[in-house]
Design a protein around this motif. Structure first.
Motif, PDB file in Angstrom:
ATOM      1  N   PRO A 238       0.812  -1.214   0.000  1.00 43.15           N
ATOM      2  CA  PRO A 238       0.000   0.000   0.000  1.00 43.15           C
ATOM      3  C   PRO A 238       0.847   1.267   0.000  1.00 43.15           C
ATOM      4  CG  PRO A 238      -0.931  -1.598   1.522  1.00 43.15           C
ATOM      5  CD  PRO A 238       0.394  -2.132   1.088  1.00 43.15           C
ATOM      6  N   PHE A 239       1.952   1.247   0.746  1.00 42.37           N
ATOM      7  CA  PHE A 239       2.819   2.423   0.772  1.00 42.37           C
ATOM      8  C   PHE A 239       3.472   2.634  -0.589  1.00 42.37           C
ATOM      9  CE2 PHE A 239       6.912   4.543   1.574  1.00 42.37           C
ATOM     10  CZ  PHE A 239       6.468   5.689   2.210  1.00 42.37           C
ATOM     11  N   THR A 240       3.934   1.544  -1.199  1.00 34.81           N
ATOM     12  CA  THR A 240       4.568   1.654  -2.509  1.00 34.81           C
ATOM     13  C   THR A 240       3.596   2.202  -3.545  1.00 34.81           C
ATOM     14  OG1 THR A 240       6.002  -0.228  -2.005  1.00 34.81           O
ATOM     15  CG2 THR A 240       5.774   0.381  -4.314  1.00 34.81           C
ATOM     16  N   MET A 241       2.361   1.700  -3.533  1.00 37.70           N
ATOM     17  CA  MET A 241       1.361   2.197  -4.482  1.00 37.70           C
ATOM     18  C   MET A 241       1.054   3.673  -4.232  1.00 37.70           C
ATOM     19  SD  MET A 241       0.575  -0.250  -6.607  1.00 37.70           S
ATOM     20  CE  MET A 241       2.354  -0.582  -6.522  1.00 37.70           C
ATOM     21  N   LYS A 302     -12.276   6.439  -0.456  1.00 37.28           N
ATOM     22  CA  LYS A 302     -11.290   7.437  -0.838  1.00 37.28           C
ATOM     23  C   LYS A 302     -10.924   7.337  -2.324  1.00 37.28           C
ATOM     24  CE  LYS A 302      -9.410   7.799   3.830  1.00 37.28           C
ATOM     25  NZ  LYS A 302      -8.224   7.738   4.722  1.00 37.28           N
ATOM     26  N   LYS A 303     -10.914   6.153  -2.873  1.00 40.42           N
ATOM     27  CA  LYS A 303     -10.588   6.005  -4.292  1.00 40.42           C
ATOM     28  C   LYS A 303     -11.643   6.678  -5.167  1.00 40.42           C
ATOM     29  CE  LYS A 303      -7.881   1.723  -4.206  1.00 40.42           C
ATOM     30  NZ  LYS A 303      -7.796   0.330  -4.698  1.00 40.42           N
ATOM     31  N   VAL A 438      -2.337   3.611 -11.152  1.00 38.78           N
ATOM     32  CA  VAL A 438      -1.498   3.078 -10.071  1.00 38.78           C
ATOM     33  C   VAL A 438      -2.304   2.917  -8.786  1.00 38.78           C
ATOM     34  CG1 VAL A 438       0.520   3.521  -8.625  1.00 38.78           C
ATOM     35  CG2 VAL A 438       0.611   4.031 -11.069  1.00 38.78           C
ATOM     36  N   LEU A 439      -3.120   3.926  -8.449  1.00 36.18           N
ATOM     37  CA  LEU A 439      -3.879   3.881  -7.191  1.00 36.18           C
ATOM     38  C   LEU A 439      -4.821   2.688  -7.138  1.00 36.18           C
ATOM     39  CD1 LEU A 439      -4.406   5.360  -4.510  1.00 36.18           C
ATOM     40  CD2 LEU A 439      -6.272   6.581  -5.659  1.00 36.18           C
ATOM     41  N   ARG A 440      -5.266   2.228  -8.286  1.00 39.01           N
ATOM     42  CA  ARG A 440      -6.149   1.052  -8.313  1.00 39.01           C
ATOM     43  C   ARG A 440      -5.476  -0.163  -7.676  1.00 39.01           C
ATOM     44  NH1 ARG A 440     -10.551   0.877 -11.697  1.00 39.01           N
ATOM     45  NH2 ARG A 440     -10.189  -1.340 -12.099  1.00 39.01           N
ATOM     46  N   GLY A 441      -4.143  -0.165  -7.622  1.00 36.02           N
ATOM     47  CA  GLY A 441      -3.417  -1.281  -7.017  1.00 36.02           C
ATOM     48  C   GLY A 441      -3.249  -1.177  -5.517  1.00 36.02           C
ATOM     49  N   CYS A 442      -3.753  -0.103  -4.895  1.00 35.88           N
ATOM     50  CA  CYS A 442      -3.664   0.076  -3.440  1.00 35.88           C
ATOM     51  C   CYS A 442      -4.943  -0.458  -2.806  1.00 35.88           C
ATOM     52  CB  CYS A 442      -3.461   1.554  -3.091  1.00 35.88           C
ATOM     53  SG  CYS A 442      -3.283   1.865  -1.317  1.00 35.88           S
ATOM     54  N   SER A 443      -4.855  -1.561  -2.060  1.00 33.99           N
ATOM     55  CA  SER A 443      -6.042  -2.245  -1.544  1.00 33.99           C
ATOM     56  C   SER A 443      -6.373  -1.904  -0.096  1.00 33.99           C
ATOM     57  CB  SER A 443      -5.856  -3.762  -1.673  1.00 33.99           C
ATOM     58  OG  SER A 443      -4.698  -4.179  -0.955  1.00 33.99           O
ATOM     59  N   LEU A 444      -5.640  -0.993   0.519  1.00 30.37           N
ATOM     60  CA  LEU A 444      -5.845  -0.685   1.931  1.00 30.37           C
ATOM     61  C   LEU A 444      -7.145   0.082   2.138  1.00 30.37           C
ATOM     62  CD1 LEU A 444      -4.559  -0.881   4.743  1.00 30.37           C
ATOM     63  CD2 LEU A 444      -3.477   1.331   4.307  1.00 30.37           C
TER      64      LEU A 444
END
Length: 460
Positions: A238-241, A302-303, A438-444
């Motif tokens: 999540p941080f990397t994304m 948030k997305k 890219v944000l679509r890959g953040c699942s948090l």
């Protein structure tokens, strides 16, 4: 977590602390918005530096940033004072930021040659150090101040709002003061002294108003080198994304910000007062949209807010392709208003996700290293603005932009005008589109954090 942190779980943060922490953003927002907006043009049109040389100096100074930000994070993680780990740096860094900003516009003219470039480069290193000293500990604070998923969005809404106020101070008051003080080198110098004072006042006020804010204590652990720290950071998906999203987004913002002064003077043929009015319209949209974005973040997620903001920001940016000297002022200002609404949603989400991913790191590893991760985060922030500004300068140079001195009205070739259009419209839109993907890959999300908190509490 210390006693203050436990209290943060039980009750909402006092308004004084929320407002006071957000106020610190005003200082750094003035700092980088004014430099992003005015510095490249000042160096090329008044100090006589070639556009490519000025852009390269800005880019090279960020190599230094890439080292100092994570190191500053480690230092703040290990700091022990009666004011906590982070807050002392609000005083030290705030003073350094105000001084560095003023010095950037007070470099003596050395003929525009290599001596001028080296002097500007040295001042950019000072600027980078000051910004790091304040911003890395400052951004580590929210993860300690609250564990509530939505309260963090509320806290960050004040940061986004003060980013808007900083945009007005830099984008409106900056050009107005330059003009009021007679323009030219002297106008820029006097402007830098006034805004440098604003930076110091805002950052110091943040220190005093956040007295008593919840904070955490470091967890003893084996000390690791920078390479090992980077490896564990990259393992936090999540941080990397988030930092990749931030990199793409802020490069887009930098393309726009560093080009607008060229758009108004070289394409629209209007004064800096109109540039100032544009920033006011943008800020009105950004701040005024906060209640709506916050409601959407609670009702949806948030997305969803980020995607809506990206749509509005992209539409506003692409509309610059239609701009010319005959454009009505109402269209000009409407573009800024819509762009401000969009950027408000984008900034709110990327800011409020930071304390979420910092807490996720603790829940996953058991380590208290908010400062270290915030250091990597701010490195990406500054790298994005550096790359965006540097690319703009290099691209303008390649496309034939003619530099001058004393703000001379030099006729530009058609290729340079095309480059200005592209940097203000197509490039920022493409960058924001990449950030969405890219944000679509953040699942948090909130449910994940609650589950991890319960698991850690059960294991304790």
């Amino acid at each position: 977590m210390g006693a203050g942190g436990a209290a943060a779980e039980q009750q909402a943060l006092p308004f004084r602390i929320v407002f006071g922490w957000g106020l610190g953003t005003l200082g750094v927002a003035v700092l980088f918005n004014a430099t992003n907006l005015l510095l490249l043009r000042f160096l090329t049109d008044f100090a006589g530096l070639a556009a490519a040389a000025a852009g390269l100096a800005i880019a090279l100074s960020k190599i230094y940033d890439a080292i100092t930000d994570p190191l500053m994070g480690v230092v703040s993680d290990r700091t022990r004072t009666r004011w906590g780990r982070r807050r002392p740096y609000l005083l030290l860094g705030g003073l350094a930021c105000g001084a560095a900003f003023a010095l950037l516009f007070h470099a003596p003219a050395l003929g525009g040659g290599s001596a001028s470039v080296m002097l500007v480069f040295a001042l950019l290193l000072l600027y980078a150090t000051a910004y790091t000293l304040f911003n890395v500990p400052y951004l580590a604070m929210p993860a300690e101040m609250s564990q509530d998923y939505h309260e963090r969005s509320y806290l960050m809404s004040y940061r986004v709002s003060f980013i808007g106020v900083g945009q007005v101070a830099a984008g409106f008051l900056g050009p107005v003061m330059v003009a009021a003080y007679g323009g030219g080198v002297l106008g820029h110098q006097r402007m830098s002294l006034v805004l440098g004072g604003v930076i110091i006042i805002a950052t110091w006020a943040s220190f005093f108003l956040t007295a008593g804010a919840p904070q955490t204590e470091s967890v003893p652990a084996r000390r690791r080198g920078l390479k090992s720290q980077l490896q564990t950071v990259l393992e936090n998906r999540p941080f990397t994304m988030l930092i990749l999203t931030k990199l793409a987004l802020l490069m887009g913002v930098a393309f726009t910000g560093s080009t607008l002064a060229f758009v108004t003077t070289r394409i629209l043929a209007v004064s800096d007062q109109m540039l100032a009015a544009l920033f006011v319209a943008t800020t009105v949209g950004q701040i005024g949209s906060m209640p709506v974005w916050l409601k959407l973040a609670r009702a949806k997620d948030k997305k969803f807010v980020y995607y809506g903001g990206a749509l509005l920001f992209g539409a506003s940016s692409l509309s610059w392709l239609l701009a010319d000297a005959a454009e009505p002022a109402t269209v000009f200002l409407l573009r800024g208003l819509i762009g401000g609404v969009g950027s408000g949603g984008l900034l709110l989400v990327t800011q409020s996700l930071l304390p979420d991913v910092l807490e996720y790191d603790y829940l996953r590893t058991g380590l208290r290293r908010e400062g270290t991760l915030s250091g990597f985060y701010t490195t990406v922030e500054k790298l994005a603005f550096a790359l965006g500004t540097a690319f703009t300068g290099l691209f303008l140079g390649v496309m034939g932009y003619v530099s001058g001195t004393a703000g001379a009205a030099i006729e530009q070739p058609d290729s340079a005008i095309r480059a200005i259009y592209l940097c203000a419209s197509v490039l920022p839109t493409a960058a924001v589109l990449i950030s969405v993907l890219v944000l679509r890959g953040c699942s948090l999300d909130e449910a994940t954090l609650k589950r991890l908190r319960a698991e850690r509490a059960a294991a304790a």
